[in-house]
Motif scaffolding. Structure first.
Motif, short mmCIF file in Angstrom:
data_model
loop_
_atom_site.label_atom_id
_atom_site.label_comp_id
_atom_site.label_asym_id
_atom_site.label_seq_id
_atom_site.Cartn_x
_atom_site.Cartn_y
_atom_site.Cartn_z
N LEU A 85 -35.77 0.80 127.15
CA LEU A 85 -37.19 0.47 127.20
C LEU A 85 -37.57 -0.17 128.53
O LEU A 85 -36.79 -0.93 129.13
CB LEU A 85 -37.56 -0.45 126.04
CG LEU A 85 -37.72 0.29 124.70
CD1 LEU A 85 -37.60 -0.67 123.53
CD2 LEU A 85 -39.05 1.03 124.66
N LYS A 86 -38.78 0.15 128.96
CA LYS A 86 -39.32 -0.35 130.23
C LYS A 86 -40.60 -1.14 129.95
O LYS A 86 -41.27 -0.90 128.94
CB LYS A 86 -39.65 0.83 131.15
CG LYS A 86 -38.51 1.78 131.41
CD LYS A 86 -38.99 2.97 132.23
CE LYS A 86 -37.87 3.96 132.49
NZ LYS A 86 -38.34 5.13 133.29
N PRO A 87 -40.98 -2.03 130.85
CA PRO A 87 -42.23 -2.78 130.64
C PRO A 87 -43.43 -1.86 130.44
O PRO A 87 -44.34 -2.20 129.68
CB PRO A 87 -42.35 -3.60 131.93
CG PRO A 87 -40.93 -3.81 132.35
CD PRO A 87 -40.22 -2.54 132.00
N GLU A 88 -43.42 -0.71 131.08
CA GLU A 88 -44.55 0.22 130.93
C GLU A 88 -44.60 0.90 129.56
O GLU A 88 -45.55 1.62 129.26
CB GLU A 88 -44.55 1.28 132.04
CG GLU A 88 -43.23 2.00 132.24
CD GLU A 88 -42.39 1.38 133.35
OE1 GLU A 88 -42.32 0.12 133.43
OE2 GLU A 88 -41.80 2.16 134.13
N ASP A 89 -43.60 0.69 128.74
CA ASP A 89 -43.64 1.18 127.36
C ASP A 89 -44.41 0.23 126.44
O ASP A 89 -44.64 0.54 125.27
CB ASP A 89 -42.22 1.35 126.80
CG ASP A 89 -41.44 2.43 127.52
OD1 ASP A 89 -40.25 2.21 127.81
OD2 ASP A 89 -42.01 3.51 127.79
N THR A 90 -44.79 -0.92 126.96
CA THR A 90 -45.54 -1.89 126.17
C THR A 90 -46.87 -1.30 125.73
O THR A 90 -47.66 -0.81 126.55
CB THR A 90 -45.78 -3.17 126.99
OG1 THR A 90 -44.53 -3.79 127.27
CG2 THR A 90 -46.68 -4.14 126.23
N ALA A 91 -47.10 -1.32 124.43
CA ALA A 91 -48.32 -0.72 123.87
C ALA A 91 -48.34 -0.95 122.37
O ALA A 91 -47.33 -1.39 121.78
CB ALA A 91 -48.37 0.78 124.15
N VAL A 92 -49.46 -0.63 121.76
CA VAL A 92 -49.51 -0.50 120.31
C VAL A 92 -49.14 0.94 119.97
O VAL A 92 -49.72 1.87 120.52
CB VAL A 92 -50.90 -0.85 119.74
CG1 VAL A 92 -50.92 -0.64 118.23
CG2 VAL A 92 -51.29 -2.27 120.10
N TYR A 93 -48.16 1.09 119.12
CA TYR A 93 -47.68 2.42 118.74
C TYR A 93 -48.26 2.79 117.38
O TYR A 93 -48.17 2.02 116.42
CB TYR A 93 -46.15 2.43 118.68
CG TYR A 93 -45.53 2.49 120.06
CD1 TYR A 93 -45.62 1.41 120.93
CD2 TYR A 93 -44.89 3.65 120.52
CE1 TYR A 93 -45.08 1.46 122.21
CE2 TYR A 93 -44.35 3.71 121.79
CZ TYR A 93 -44.45 2.62 122.63
OH TYR A 93 -43.91 2.68 123.89
N TYR A 94 -48.85 3.98 117.33
CA TYR A 94 -49.50 4.47 116.12
C TYR A 94 -48.78 5.70 115.59
O TYR A 94 -48.45 6.62 116.34
CB TYR A 94 -50.94 4.85 116.40
CG TYR A 94 -51.82 3.70 116.81
CD1 TYR A 94 -52.00 3.37 118.15
CD2 TYR A 94 -52.50 2.95 115.85
CE1 TYR A 94 -52.81 2.31 118.52
CE2 TYR A 94 -53.32 1.90 116.22
CZ TYR A 94 -53.47 1.59 117.55
OH TYR A 94 -54.28 0.54 117.92
N CYS A 95 -48.59 5.72 114.29
CA CYS A 95 -48.06 6.89 113.61
C CYS A 95 -49.23 7.81 113.25
O CYS A 95 -50.32 7.34 112.87
CB CYS A 95 -47.34 6.43 112.35
SG CYS A 95 -46.74 7.75 111.29
N ASN A 96 -48.99 9.09 113.37
CA ASN A 96 -49.99 10.09 112.98
C ASN A 96 -49.30 11.17 112.17
O ASN A 96 -48.16 11.56 112.47
CB ASN A 96 -50.64 10.70 114.21
CG ASN A 96 -51.63 11.80 113.87
OD1 ASN A 96 -51.26 12.96 113.77
ND2 ASN A 96 -52.87 11.43 113.70
#
Length: 120
Positions: A85-96
């Motif tokens: 993992l990288k800092p740029e992977d920081t996010a809210v992750y949503y399942c669809n």
């Protein structure tokens, strides 16, 4: 009628790993494509990875070789294994998920989102 419940987010150091899970429940006839999207602050929601019920997968270029999507069709669950993992992977992750309810035409459903923060 349909719920997508995500789990597995959290805080991790750069280079670390996390595994996200998303389980679909409700009066479901069939689950077609399941996938993960993410949205970082100030940015648009973007595709991370998808998987068909037959096992075909698709990844964003930014995560290829680091993330792996998988499914358990019997459990109506999709997973996202995130490594390196990288800092740029920081996010809210949503399942669809593309789901058919009571034999109606399938439509897309979203989970509530789970925060992933990559920071030292």
């Amino acid at each position: 009628q349909v719920q997508l419940v995500e789990s597995g987010g959290g805080l991790v150091q750069p280079g670390g790993s996390l595994r996200l899970s998303c389980a679909a429940s409700g009066t479901i006839t069939s689950v077609n494509v399941m996938g993960w999207y993410r949205q970082a602050p100030g940015k648009q929601r973007e595709l991370v990875a998808t998987a068909t019920s037959g096992g075909r997968t698709n990844y964003a270029d930014s995560v290829k070789g680091r993330f792996t999507i998988s499914r358990d069709n019997a459990k109506k669950t999709v997973y996202l294994q995130m490594n390196s993992l990288k800092p740029e992977d920081t996010a809210v992750y949503y399942c669809n998920a593309d789901i058919s309810v009571s034999w109606r035409a399938p439509r897309g459903y979203w989970g509530q989102g789970t925060q992933v923060t990559v920071s030292s």
